[in-house]
Design a protein around this motif. Structure first.
Motif, PDB file in Angstrom:
ATOM      1  N   LYS A   1      33.870  23.095  58.592  1.00 41.53           N
ATOM      2  CA  LYS A   1      34.849  22.105  58.379  1.00 41.53           C
ATOM      3  C   LYS A   1      35.207  20.829  59.852  1.00 41.53           C
ATOM      4  CE  LYS A   1      38.455  24.432  58.147  1.00 41.53           C
ATOM      5  NZ  LYS A   1      38.145  26.467  57.879  1.00 41.53           N
ATOM      6  N   GLY A   2      35.550  22.285  61.294  1.00 41.17           N
ATOM      7  CA  GLY A   2      35.776  20.872  61.948  1.00 41.17           C
ATOM      8  C   GLY A   2      33.902  20.262  63.033  1.00 41.17           C
TER       9      GLY A   2
ATOM     10  N   SER B   1      34.609  17.276  60.926  1.00 38.06           N
ATOM     11  CA  SER B   1      35.884  16.668  61.164  1.00 38.06           C
ATOM     12  C   SER B   1      35.394  15.598  62.479  1.00 38.06           C
ATOM     13  CB  SER B   1      36.545  17.719  61.837  1.00 38.06           C
ATOM     14  OG  SER B   1      37.423  17.824  60.235  1.00 38.06           O
TER      15      SER B   1
ATOM     16  N   THR C   1      43.485  20.235  63.922  1.00 41.32           N
ATOM     17  CA  THR C   1      42.161  21.217  63.600  1.00 41.32           C
ATOM     18  C   THR C   1      42.498  22.546  64.317  1.00 41.32           C
ATOM     19  OG1 THR C   1      41.537  20.265  65.413  1.00 41.32           O
ATOM     20  CG2 THR C   1      40.076  19.570  64.202  1.00 41.32           C
TER      21      THR C   1
ATOM     22  N   ARG D   1      44.968  21.269  69.021  1.00 39.44           N
ATOM     23  CA  ARG D   1      45.390  20.931  67.842  1.00 39.44           C
ATOM     24  C   ARG D   1      45.755  19.826  67.017  1.00 39.44           C
ATOM     25  NH1 ARG D   1      46.249  26.227  65.021  1.00 39.44           N
ATOM     26  NH2 ARG D   1      46.366  27.354  65.979  1.00 39.44           N
TER      27      ARG D   1
ATOM     28  N   GLU E   1      42.605  18.956  59.167  1.00 38.48           N
ATOM     29  CA  GLU E   1      41.843  20.376  58.148  1.00 38.48           C
ATOM     30  C   GLU E   1      42.935  21.131  58.554  1.00 38.48           C
ATOM     31  OE1 GLU E   1      39.639  23.396  61.045  1.00 38.48           O
ATOM     32  OE2 GLU E   1      39.447  21.935  61.765  1.00 38.48           O
TER      33      GLU E   1
ATOM     34  N   TRP F   1      32.450  18.754  69.050  1.00 35.09           N
ATOM     35  CA  TRP F   1      32.631  19.508  68.684  1.00 35.09           C
ATOM     36  C   TRP F   1      32.673  21.013  70.004  1.00 35.09           C
ATOM     37  CZ3 TRP F   1      37.097  20.470  66.651  1.00 35.09           C
ATOM     38  CH2 TRP F   1      37.416  20.785  66.289  1.00 35.09           C
TER      39      TRP F   1
END
Length: 444
Positions: free
Chosen positions: A55-56, A59, A77, A87, A146, A293
């Motif tokens: 997911k991260g 994204s 996130t 976040r 997310e 990331w």
């Protein structure tokens, strides 16, 4: 950001009086956001991302490509690694987005907390309402949101009409909340699918996940793009080749390490195209090389932990913590050219809700030893000695130690033969966050 920030003080106050975990339902947050003026209905075009793994990263690719295309984009996130501010990334018209300023976050948290009153609600639900406040009150061209846990009853699922929904690889995790089979977990993730809204399905390792998700999409008459069927990506001559119904695109390999990032990048490209964002080829190319990331196959080359590594050695971090993540991470190290001559040592801490056996099994024959350590920023970690027993049961050599640095020095102090060892700090985002904080590399 430090733990003495205004925002941290507001969140700490919530944590002291409200539950920290999850209570999967949408009724409480519906009531909360209604008291805040329904900010979830005022978001820019939104990419809503669910899944167990990836997911991260997906994204992050979406964000990098959009920003390279001159699009301002908010990003939500979870969880964070070091600071709650991670976040919430707010888009800007004049450059890449930035983590929310402390005073802005503190104000949003205080307003959400005031609106709660005496309502029984979890901290995560309040922090999701904060997402809606921040993203509705600051202008941007797009938003990436997310999912926190699952999908169907996740607090982010108040988003009624996203531009596109995305479901990345689904595997076993959070079984106590989502079910004890991939089929059940996939159904929960598919809860973010909305009638008529395009859906992009990432590279699934379990065919049943694709079957469940596509069945639910059909009931919602949601147009579907499936990795390996409607869009593809592969490495060829040191480049990434992406293909869909519009043709082929030749791109640089992603900056993020690991073969699995090729499919994550492809999922992001498909999501942007299906969601109507239409990034140009130049933005796609720039996004592959600018993407960031933290804490996912990140190589550390400075700080006190790296200083404890023998000369010529390597120190890596990855927050993956379930069997699917273990398989993806171990594949990366298994395919390194020097894997036979340069031994790999795992430094691992893990939450007591995870599956250590499934994670460790992926490293059998790849890691020489596991050094288990406590999680210092949560009281929900598996005790190091117990975690070491899990590793031993999978056939790995294992030893419990007190700290990350002690784990490195346990190997380094007696190391003399070349090549120097490779260390991987893994098993929990809490542990990776501790390592980044110690190294002075907290995400910015």
């Amino acid at each position: 950001m430090t733990m003495t920030s205004l925002a941290h003080a507001e969140i700490d106050a919530l944590l002291s009086r409200l539950p920290k975990g999850y209570d999967l339902s949408l009724e409480r947050i519906r009531t909360l956001v209604a008291g805040l003026g329904n900010p979830h209905l005022k978001l820019p075009p939104t990419i809503h991302v669910a899944g167990t793994n990836g997911k991260g990263s997906t994204s992050a690719f979406c964000r990098a490509i959009l920003e390279a295309d001159g699009t301002s984009v908010h990003v939500h996130t979870s969880p964070h690694l070091v600071s709650w501010h991670e976040r919430y990334r707010l888009g800007r018209a004049d450059g890449p987005g930035r983590l929310v300023p402390d005073a802005v976050l503190a104000d949003a948290v205080a307003r959400a907390a005031k609106a709660v009153g005496d309502m029984p609600i979890t901290v995560f639900e309040i922090l999701t309402a904060v997402t809606f406040l921040l993203f509705s009150e600051h202008p941007a061209d797009a938003a990436i949101v997310e999912v926190g846990l699952g999908g169907r009853f996740d607090a982010t699922n108040l988003i009624e009409r996203p531009a596109v929904t995305v479901i990345t690889p689904v595997s076993l995790d959070h079984q106590s909340y989502l079910g004890d089979s991939v089929e059940l977990i996939a159904a929960e993730k598919a809860g973010i699918i909305k009638p008529g809204v395009p859906l992009v399905i990432g590279a699934q390792t379990e065919p049943v996940a694709t079957e469940v998700i596509t069945r639910i999409a059909a009931r919602n008459r949601a147009p579907v793009a499936i990795y390996g069927q409607d869009y593809f990506a592969f490495e060829e001559r040191g480049r990434l080749v992406y293909q869909d119904g519009e043709g082929l695109i030749d791109l640089p390999l992603p900056r993020l390490s690991g073969r699995h990032q090729i499919s994550n990048a492809a999922t992001a490209i498909a999501a942007l195209r299906k969601g109507g964002f239409a990034p140009g080829d130049a933005a796609l190319e720039a996004g592959m090389t600018s993407v960031e990331w933290p804490g996912r196959l990140q190589k550390i080359t400075s700080g006190p932990l790296f200083a404890a590594v023998p000369d010529g050695g390597e120190l890596w971090l990855d927050g993956g913590h379930n069997p699917g993540a273990g398989a993806a991470i171990s594949e990366v190290f298994a395919n390194l050219e020097d894997r036979v001559s340069r031994p790999l040592f795992l430094i691992c801490g893990m939450l007591n809700t995870k599956d250590p056996t499934g994670f460790f099994e992926a490293f059998n024959g790849i890691a020489r030893r596991v050094l288990t350590v406590p999680l210092r920023t949560t009281d929900a970690g598996i005790a190091p000695q117990e975690l070491a027993e899990f590793a031993l049961d999978t056939g790995l050599d294992a030893l419990a130690v007190d700290t990350i640095e002690a784990a490195i020095r346990t190997i380094s102090n007696d190391w003399s033969e070349p090549p120097a060892p490779r260390f991987l700090i893994c098993g929990s985002l809490y542990l990776v966050g501790e390592a980044l904080d110690t190294s002075g590399l907290a995400p910015q």
